[in-house]
Scaffold this active site. Structure first.
Site, PDB file in Angstrom:
ATOM      1  CD  GLU A 116       0.037  -6.233  -7.741  1.00  0.00           C
ATOM      2  OE1 GLU A 116       0.419  -6.273  -6.581  1.00  0.00           O
ATOM      3  OE2 GLU A 116       0.583  -6.838  -8.673  1.00  0.00           O
ATOM      4  CE  LYS A 118       1.569   3.215 -10.377  1.00  0.00           C
ATOM      5  NZ  LYS A 118       1.975   4.342  -9.543  1.00  0.00           N
ATOM      6  CG  ASP A 120       0.468   7.979  -4.129  1.00  0.00           C
ATOM      7  OD1 ASP A 120       1.520   7.875  -4.794  1.00  0.00           O
ATOM      8  OD2 ASP A 120      -0.161   9.038  -4.011  1.00  0.00           O
ATOM      9  CE1 TYR A 231       6.658  -3.483  -7.309  1.00  0.00           C
ATOM     10  CE2 TYR A 231       5.396  -2.225  -5.710  1.00  0.00           C
ATOM     11  CZ  TYR A 231       6.460  -2.320  -6.594  1.00  0.00           C
ATOM     12  OH  TYR A 231       7.310  -1.278  -6.753  1.00  0.00           O
ATOM     13  CE  LYS A 317      -0.443   6.594 -12.007  1.00  0.00           C
ATOM     14  NZ  LYS A 317       0.090   7.917 -12.227  1.00  0.00           N
ATOM     15  CB  CYS A 411     -23.959  40.888   8.135  1.00  0.00           C
ATOM     16  SG  CYS A 411     -24.889  39.502   7.438  1.00  0.00           S
ATOM     17  CB  CYS A 414     -28.854  41.587   8.000  1.00  0.00           C
ATOM     18  SG  CYS A 414     -27.580  41.476   9.260  1.00  0.00           S
ATOM     19  CB  CYS A 429     -23.755  38.410  11.151  1.00  0.00           C
ATOM     20  SG  CYS A 429     -25.304  39.318  11.194  1.00  0.00           S
ATOM     21  CB  CYS A 434     -28.847  38.183  10.234  1.00  0.00           C
ATOM     22  SG  CYS A 434     -28.112  37.834   8.637  1.00  0.00           S
TER      23      CYS A 434
HETATM   24  S1  IVH Z   1       4.516  -3.240 -10.432  1.00  0.00           S
HETATM   25  C1  IVH Z   1       7.819  -2.220 -13.737  1.00  0.00           C
HETATM   26  N1  IVH Z   1       2.693  -3.099  -8.647  1.00  0.00           N
HETATM   27  O1  IVH Z   1       4.300   2.192  -9.151  1.00  0.00           O
HETATM   28  C2  IVH Z   1       7.502  -1.742 -12.399  1.00  0.00           C
HETATM   29  N2  IVH Z   1       4.082  -1.211  -8.980  1.00  0.00           N
HETATM   30  O2  IVH Z   1       4.796   3.547 -11.775  1.00  0.00           O
HETATM   31  C3  IVH Z   1       6.706  -2.794 -11.729  1.00  0.00           C
HETATM   32  N3  IVH Z   1       3.593   0.655  -7.467  1.00  0.00           N
HETATM   33  O3  IVH Z   1       7.774   2.290  -9.088  1.00  0.00           O
HETATM   34  C4  IVH Z   1       5.862  -2.210 -10.751  1.00  0.00           C
HETATM   35  N4  IVH Z   1       1.962  -0.325  -6.377  1.00  0.00           N
HETATM   36  O4  IVH Z   1       6.648   1.891  -6.879  1.00  0.00           O
HETATM   37  C5  IVH Z   1       3.694  -2.464  -9.268  1.00  0.00           C
HETATM   38  N5  IVH Z   1       1.032  -3.139  -7.056  1.00  0.00           N
HETATM   39  C6  IVH Z   1       2.029  -2.490  -7.655  1.00  0.00           C
HETATM   40  C7  IVH Z   1       2.415  -1.182  -7.309  1.00  0.00           C
HETATM   41  C8  IVH Z   1       3.451  -0.572  -8.007  1.00  0.00           C
HETATM   42  C9  IVH Z   1       2.692   0.772  -6.501  1.00  0.00           C
HETATM   43  C10 IVH Z   1       4.563   1.700  -7.867  1.00  0.00           C
HETATM   44  C11 IVH Z   1       5.979   1.219  -7.908  1.00  0.00           C
HETATM   45  C12 IVH Z   1       6.549   1.642  -9.233  1.00  0.00           C
HETATM   46  C13 IVH Z   1       5.524   2.596  -9.735  1.00  0.00           C
HETATM   47  C14 IVH Z   1       5.441   2.449 -11.229  1.00  0.00           C
END
Ligand code: IVH
Length: 669
Positions: A116, A118, A120, A231, A317, A411, A414, A429, A434
């Site tokens: 899935e 990740k 932020d 998640y 990442k 400028c 020119c 300018c 120019c």
């Molecule tokens: S699973 C063991 N799934 O990433 C931790 N984490 O670096 C299990 N995060 O603190 C996390 N999206 O806040 C999981 N789909 C996702 C996520 C996710 C963001 C964050 C989470 C965790 C950090 C771990």
């Protein structure tokens, strides 16, 4: 209504509101409008006001309520909230799988994964007791977090009561983990508002979400429109796999990643990674990679931990979107309108998978805002495919040899004087002949949204100018194959192709042509409006400043700029040379409509429709809507309580229409 009847109605309303919340936030489909849903909520509020003893903590009216806190209480997590180890490449990912295979060769044969995005944002633990949300806590140090329940309750994608799972009893205590985040759109809105209020801007959605969740007053968090994506389901419902865990989370009423996927091989995981990287920009929230987990929960447990992270999961990442580097120089670039743009020349650095060596600094105010000096170490950021930005200076790394940058007094191309208008941030300018400006004007004339000449890029334009085969953009349309053949890199075929492309581009719509002229303050949208209102280039050339300003979307700056452009003798000569070489097509008129080509203005309030609807009808039928009374106006539509516009229109002898006549007119058309 008796108390008994009220209770029945309240229960039904709560269920119905929850049903629509679920449809909208979890399944991404709405069955009723926001207004209708608000109306249901309103009825609930009123009933609860009448019978306050019937208010329960899982009522949707209780999302924003309660007093502001003075501090956050601590919450101990029953099982620690872990972190993830990172991978940065396919090799890292491969190495992770090989490690797992070495750890448990027997399992290796049947290893499959759940993947899935990740997000932020920030990790959150939600506790439900007897189905009702009682605690929302931050991760904190992983063992102890902070109680932010009052803010979590404001998040619509968090159910206040769990939905039942058919055939499975609900444990007395259920924990759900997930990520709280802000959408990119909301983040932009918040920053736009802060800019308006002259407040410092937030760095990124993540920090802003974290700041919002740590507000003591829930009203603040509610305004931010935070989101929650689940998640993990640490509570035992008998689930055997991570995939099943996600399915249960959905049934319980949570949104999970709509892109998540079950993968039977590492190859599929890598495909998923690339697919997400590709659509990353289009996603509504910021993500920084993907999370890969061993799908079988039993295996996941067996693999155990390394440090604070489980072995059975890994975050892959995306390449960094930020990097640090040194500003080696700041040079000034000249634009087609003569504006001087300072550009940072950087020590080349990899950002988001590509090498960056330039960054625009926009204007001198931006340099002052950053506190940037030549020689500084800076953080560069790339947002999507856009040109990178310098977002921060690291002054602690200064050596003392850094130099202050000043905008040049002349400028760089020119040598003419530069000036700064009182109302603008840019320096200009002053010499419209120019060479630097000229080149940029050529680039603009041939660009996609203007004449769109395929194969006539900056390199060829530079050569044509240097060899004096062209001196004004009009010369583009008299270029001959023989001339092109004199240039480096041209063969018969390519010369022929370019001449053909120019031949095609000779036919241009009025709007594109106006845009192609590169008149300051006349962007694409303004050009379209001008084309629609005037219908021919000749009429536009003859327009007075007042007539120009009367057009919706044409501000005083654009009106003045247009007037000045047409008054300039050099421009007049240029147009005289250019116009015979091209064919301008007028915007299509909707025939048989009485409104076609006519301009309208509304004053006073209409009874049968909103002002916006009326304007749209006019536009649909080929008319235009302008915003002030001038001789150019054909009809003034007069509603109730009309003001000064009516008087002015009468003075100018402009036809006025009552609402009834106007309605008749659009019905006839
Ligand atoms: S699973 C063991 N799934 O990433 C931790 N984490 O670096 C299990 N995060 O603190 C996390 N999206 O806040 C999981 N789909 C996702 C996520 C996710 C963001 C964050 C989470 C965790 C950090 C771990």
């Amino acid at each position: 209504m008796t108390k008994h009847e009220a209770k029945q109605r309240i229960d039904k309303l709560k269920k119905e509101i929850e049903h629509h919340r679920y449809l909208y936030h979890v399944l991404d489909k709405a069955e009723i409008s926001d207004a209708a849903l608000d109306s249901l909520k309103n009825e609930l509020v009123q009933l609860e006001e009448q019978f306050p003893e019937l208010v329960t903590s899982d009522s949707p009216t209780q999302r924003v309520g309660g007093e502001a806190l003075s501090t956050f209480a601590k919450v101990e997590h029953q099982t620690p909230m872990l972190s993830l180890n990172d991978a940065f490449s396919e090799e890292d990912l491969q190495a992770w799988v090989e490690r797992l295979q070495r750890l448990d060769p027997a399992a290796a044969a049947k290893l499959d994964f759940f993947v899935e995005t990740k997000i932020d944002g920030l990790a959150m633990s939600l506790i439900y007791e007897n189905g009702v949300l009682t605690i929302g806590a931050t991760r904190g140090n992983g063992r102890v977090g902070e109680d932010v329940t009052h803010n979590i309750r404001t998040i619509e994608s968090v159910p206040l009561r769990l939905r039942p799972i058919p055939g499975r009893p609900l444990p007395a205590r259920v924990e759900v983990r997930g990520e709280v985040y802000l959408t990119k759109k909301m983040f932009a809105q918040i920053n736009a508002q802060r800019k308006k209020n002259d407040e410092p801007l937030y760095m990124n959605p993540r920090n802003t979400a974290a700041g919002s969740i740590r507000q003591l007053d829930p009203k603040m968090a509610a305004e931010r429109d935070l989101q929650f994506l689940a998640y993990a389901l640490p509570t035992d419902f008998g689930q055997k796999t991570h995939k099943e865990e996600h399915e249960l989370l959905q049934i319980l009423g949570f949104r999970t990643d709509p892109d998540d996927r079950f993968c039977t091989s590492l190859k599929e995981v890598i495909q998923f990674y690339h697919a997400i990287a590709k659509k990353r920009e289009k996603l509504s929230c910021q993500i920084d990679g993907i999370v890969v987990q061993v799908n079988s929960n039993a295996l996941f447990q067996r693999f155990g931990m390394v440090g604070k992270a489980p072995r059975g999961a890994i975050a892959v990442k995306f390449p960094a979107e930020q990097a640090t580097t040194v500003v080696e120089d700041i040079q000034v670039q000249i634009g087609r309108t003569g504006a001087l743009t300072p550009v940072a020349h950087l020590r080349p650095v990899q950002v988001a998978g590509s090498t960056v060596s330039r960054a625009t600094l926009h204007n001198i105010d931006e340099i002052h805002r950053l506190g940037l000096k030549i020689g500084d170490t800076v953080i560069v950021e790339k947002a999507g495919d856009i040109i990178p930005d310098i977002v921060q200076v690291l002054p602690n790394l200064r050596t003392g040899r850094e130099r202050t940058f000043r905008m040049p007094k002349t400028c760089p191309v020119c040598g003419s004087q530069t000036t700064r208008k009182a109302s603008e941030v840019a320096y200009y300018c002053t010499n419209s002949a120019c060479f630097g400006q000229q080149k940029e004007r050529f680039y603009h004339v041939v660009s996609k949204k203007a004449f769109d000449i395929d194969g006539l890029g900056p390199k060829i334009i530079d050569q044509l100018l240097e060899t004096q085969l062209m001196s004004t953009p009009a010369d583009i349309f008299t270029l001959k194959e023989e001339e092109l053949l004199q240039l480096e890199g041209f063969a018969e075929k390519s010369a022929q192709n370019l001449v053909n492309a120019i031949q095609v581009a000779r036919h241009i719509s009025l709007a594109r042509f106006i845009f192609a002229l590169g008149i300051r303050h006349v962007g694409e949208q303004t050009a379209v409006m001008l084309a629609e209102c005037f219908g021919s280039f000749k009429k536009l050339q003859q327009a007075t400043r007042e007539e120009l300003e009367a057009i919706h979307d044409v501000g005083p700056a654009a009106a003045e700029s247009l007037r000045a452009y047409f008054a300039d003798t050099a421009n007049q000569q240029f147009l005289e040379q250019l116009l015979p070489l091209i064919t301008i097509t007028a915007p299509k008129k909707i025939r048989n409509s009485k409104l076609a080509g006519k301009s309208f203005l509304f004053t006073g309030s209409l009874q049968s429709m909103t002002r916006e609807d009326a304007k749209n009808r006019v536009r649909e039928l080929g008319g235009t809507v302008i915003s002030t009374v001038s001789k150019q106006l054909d009809y003034l539509v007069v509603g109730d309580e009309a003001g000064s516009k009516l008087e002015k229109a009468k003075k100018l002898g402009i036809t006025t229409l009552t609402e009834k006549v106007f309605l008749h007119m659009i019905r006839e058309s």
